[in-house]
Design an enzyme around this catalytic site. Sequence first.
Site, PDB file in Angstrom:
ATOM      1  N   GLU A 126      22.388  28.032  38.940  1.00 14.24           N
ATOM      2  CA  GLU A 126      21.056  27.576  38.542  1.00 14.24           C
ATOM      3  C   GLU A 126      20.329  27.085  39.795  1.00 14.24           C
ATOM      4  OE1 GLU A 126      21.518  24.638  35.454  1.00 14.24           O
ATOM      5  OE2 GLU A 126      22.559  26.054  34.144  1.00 14.24           O
ATOM      6  N   SER A 131      26.303  26.004  44.971  1.00 17.21           N
ATOM      7  CA  SER A 131      27.701  25.728  45.341  1.00 17.21           C
ATOM      8  C   SER A 131      28.317  24.706  44.400  1.00 17.21           C
ATOM      9  CB  SER A 131      27.764  25.202  46.778  1.00 17.21           C
ATOM     10  OG  SER A 131      27.393  26.222  47.681  1.00 17.21           O
ATOM     11  N   ARG A 268      25.236  60.331  70.890  1.00 12.61           N
ATOM     12  CA  ARG A 268      24.135  59.788  71.691  1.00 12.61           C
ATOM     13  C   ARG A 268      24.488  59.793  73.182  1.00 12.61           C
ATOM     14  NH1 ARG A 268      18.862  58.572  72.614  1.00 12.61           N
ATOM     15  NH2 ARG A 268      18.562  56.491  73.495  1.00 12.61           N
ATOM     16  N   GLU A 364      29.098  34.641  45.028  1.00 13.42           N
ATOM     17  CA  GLU A 364      30.451  34.336  44.526  1.00 13.42           C
ATOM     18  C   GLU A 364      31.125  33.244  45.359  1.00 13.42           C
ATOM     19  OE1 GLU A 364      32.854  37.374  42.803  1.00 13.42           O
ATOM     20  OE2 GLU A 364      31.104  38.593  42.349  1.00 13.42           O
TER      21      GLU A 364
HETATM   22  N1  CAA Z   1      41.407  27.774  38.585  1.00 18.81           N
HETATM   23  C1  CAA Z   1      41.514  26.968  37.482  1.00 18.81           C
HETATM   24  N2  CAA Z   1      40.971  25.730  37.437  1.00 18.81           N
HETATM   25  C2  CAA Z   1      40.317  25.290  38.528  1.00 18.81           C
HETATM   26  C3  CAA Z   1      40.180  26.053  39.696  1.00 18.81           C
HETATM   27  C4  CAA Z   1      40.769  27.354  39.695  1.00 18.81           C
HETATM   28  N3  CAA Z   1      40.674  28.138  40.762  1.00 18.81           N
HETATM   29  N4  CAA Z   1      39.478  25.359  40.611  1.00 18.81           N
HETATM   30  C5  CAA Z   1      39.187  24.176  40.048  1.00 18.81           C
HETATM   31  N5  CAA Z   1      39.692  24.145  38.792  1.00 18.81           N
HETATM   32  C6  CAA Z   1      39.619  23.031  37.842  1.00 18.81           C
HETATM   33  C7  CAA Z   1      40.256  21.787  38.448  1.00 18.81           C
HETATM   34  O1  CAA Z   1      41.639  21.762  38.184  1.00 18.81           O
HETATM   35  C8  CAA Z   1      39.518  20.669  37.718  1.00 18.81           C
HETATM   36  O2  CAA Z   1      40.085  20.552  36.410  1.00 18.81           O
HETATM   37  P1  CAA Z   1      40.164  19.113  35.661  1.00 18.81           P
HETATM   38  O3  CAA Z   1      38.745  18.623  35.513  1.00 18.81           O
HETATM   39  O4  CAA Z   1      40.809  19.421  34.366  1.00 18.81           O
HETATM   40  O5  CAA Z   1      40.955  18.240  36.581  1.00 18.81           O
HETATM   41  C9  CAA Z   1      38.113  21.241  37.532  1.00 18.81           C
HETATM   42  O6  CAA Z   1      38.261  22.677  37.607  1.00 18.81           O
HETATM   43  C10 CAA Z   1      37.154  20.755  38.602  1.00 18.81           C
HETATM   44  O7  CAA Z   1      37.653  21.174  39.863  1.00 18.81           O
HETATM   45  P2  CAA Z   1      37.107  20.625  41.247  1.00 18.81           P
HETATM   46  O8  CAA Z   1      37.057  19.129  41.181  1.00 18.81           O
HETATM   47  O9  CAA Z   1      37.852  21.268  42.344  1.00 18.81           O
HETATM   48  O10 CAA Z   1      35.619  21.147  41.225  1.00 18.81           O
HETATM   49  P3  CAA Z   1      34.455  20.890  42.246  1.00 18.81           P
HETATM   50  O11 CAA Z   1      33.270  20.393  41.490  1.00 18.81           O
HETATM   51  O12 CAA Z   1      34.929  20.089  43.419  1.00 18.81           O
HETATM   52  O13 CAA Z   1      34.045  22.388  42.698  1.00 18.81           O
HETATM   53  C11 CAA Z   1      34.152  24.375  43.974  1.00 18.81           C
HETATM   54  C12 CAA Z   1      34.902  23.226  43.319  1.00 18.81           C
HETATM   55  C13 CAA Z   1      35.259  25.212  44.602  1.00 18.81           C
HETATM   56  C14 CAA Z   1      33.169  23.937  45.029  1.00 18.81           C
HETATM   57  C15 CAA Z   1      33.412  25.194  42.870  1.00 18.81           C
HETATM   58  O14 CAA Z   1      32.315  24.460  42.344  1.00 18.81           O
HETATM   59  C16 CAA Z   1      32.928  26.516  43.379  1.00 18.81           C
HETATM   60  O15 CAA Z   1      33.687  27.486  43.435  1.00 18.81           O
HETATM   61  N6  CAA Z   1      31.613  26.600  43.749  1.00 18.81           N
HETATM   62  C17 CAA Z   1      31.004  27.839  44.094  1.00 18.81           C
HETATM   63  C18 CAA Z   1      30.366  28.457  42.901  1.00 18.81           C
HETATM   64  C19 CAA Z   1      30.282  29.934  43.003  1.00 18.81           C
HETATM   65  O16 CAA Z   1      31.156  30.604  43.519  1.00 18.81           O
HETATM   66  N7  CAA Z   1      29.205  30.480  42.453  1.00 18.81           N
HETATM   67  C20 CAA Z   1      29.049  31.877  42.447  1.00 18.81           C
HETATM   68  C21 CAA Z   1      28.150  32.276  41.342  1.00 18.81           C
HETATM   69  S1  CAA Z   1      28.444  33.881  40.781  1.00 18.81           S
HETATM   70  C22 CAA Z   1      27.695  34.933  41.837  1.00 18.81           C
HETATM   71  O17 CAA Z   1      27.309  34.605  42.910  1.00 18.81           O
HETATM   72  C23 CAA Z   1      27.706  36.289  41.323  1.00 18.81           C
HETATM   73  C24 CAA Z   1      26.753  37.260  41.789  1.00 18.81           C
HETATM   74  O18 CAA Z   1      25.575  37.053  41.886  1.00 18.81           O
HETATM   75  C25 CAA Z   1      27.272  38.597  42.111  1.00 18.81           C
END
Ligand code: CAA
Length: 424
Positions: A126, A131, A268, A364
Amino acid sequence: MAAFLSEQNLMWRARAREVAEKVVRPLAAKYDKSQEYPWEIKEAIAKAGLMGVWIPKEYGGAGGGVLDLCLCVEELSRACGGVGVLYAVNALGTFPVLVGGTEEQKQRFLRPVAQGQKLISFALSEKYAGSDAGSLRTTAVKDGDSYIINGEKKWNTNGGAADFYSVFAVTEPNSKSRRISALLVEKGTPGFSIGKVEDKMGIRCVPVVELNFENCRVPAKNLLGEIPGHGFKHAMMTLDKARPGVAAQAVGLAQGALEYAMVYAGYREQFGAPISSFQMIQGMLADMGTKVEAARNLVYVAAMAGESGAPNVSKLAAMCKLFATDTAMEVTTNAVQIFGGYGYMRDYPIEKYMRDAKITQIYEGTNQVQRMVVARSLVKESLNLKYLLDYIPKEIQQGVNDPESLKRLAEEAARVAEVEPHTA
Ligand code: CAA
């Protein structure tokens, strides 16, 4: 590399390569210019059976794995990075259903995608939650047998073209760890509309749009897994499976750019000789080729780890996305350099590779986020290596050789990795 690929892997790679060379490459410049969805390319991909490669047979797919998916993405991206993501983004959209959907949802949403009849996309980001995906604001409020969605999504790849959307929304605002759920929304649902269509630097053949939800009512049976509160976990598990796909897109882009640069450097002539005879160009080509091969190997290993359910799958997915996409940016930029002044011009095919590569470092999960994921994992692993402290002379562990400092270090490591502190 082909030595460790199975017959099945090679079959998918060959099929994707055929579509890439016969259909994608000749049309790449046309759709880059027009910024329209290339339905004729999508049809060719579907006709070759590539849409269901990663989807299990029981849901109408071919039953291949993430490695098969990556090989197809790589081949398509070698000809056009936009087409690579146009294809891969459907895997991204289906992964939430695969990791968290009910049997009924899997049959309903995966089968038509696998058979090439419907497209799907993934709506997480959003305006204020890029991130920091967990801070998203779109809401889904339970109302009888439905959920009512309000809010907007940003940078939705495949939006408008897609028939299904995996939409992440807040269902439990007061919960810390169960705040978010995913809902499957169909195109045409009242209250759901496509907003701004972005004008992009690269990957121009695939739409990136805003999605608007205004009192959009979806049946409660469309809540992923039919249990609220697992959305963030499902999003993270999805990204672990999907990041090798972006990395494969990057490898394909880098390989494609390298091939153009190799051919151009041999043709080239400057100073009376092909520029490929000059050591500086040779050094560039050698570094480009070596890095592409290293990235490719890391992507394949991460893809296989994902299939086998290895415990370090998040780390490997982040590592391969980080390394391959940084490599793609470097290699495509150097390919433009080898083309010199011509490389900067739009009527040559090479600058498109550089433009397409840039987004792979961003979507991603930015490469800064990937570094964060990798570092958290390494810090966590360090807790099992504390015995190495016995071999590190105490004089260089400034301030950490007393038990209190060691305890503080373990607590800090645990805080970063969010695990129980290791107590000596
Ligand atoms: N697998 C399973 N569970 C996971 C996990 C994983 N890989 N990573 C984290 N979790 C769980 C944690 O265990 C935690 O669980 P509990 O609340 O039950 O303890 C919960 O998720 C929260 O985890 P974090 O505290 O680590 O989360 P965070 O807020 O610190 O965020 C982050 C971590 C890695 C920064 C994450 O927010 C992230 O990956 N951000 C990037 C977002 C992203 O990739 N967006 C892409 C959008 S899609 C796109 O771009 C597609 C396109 O256009 C083609």
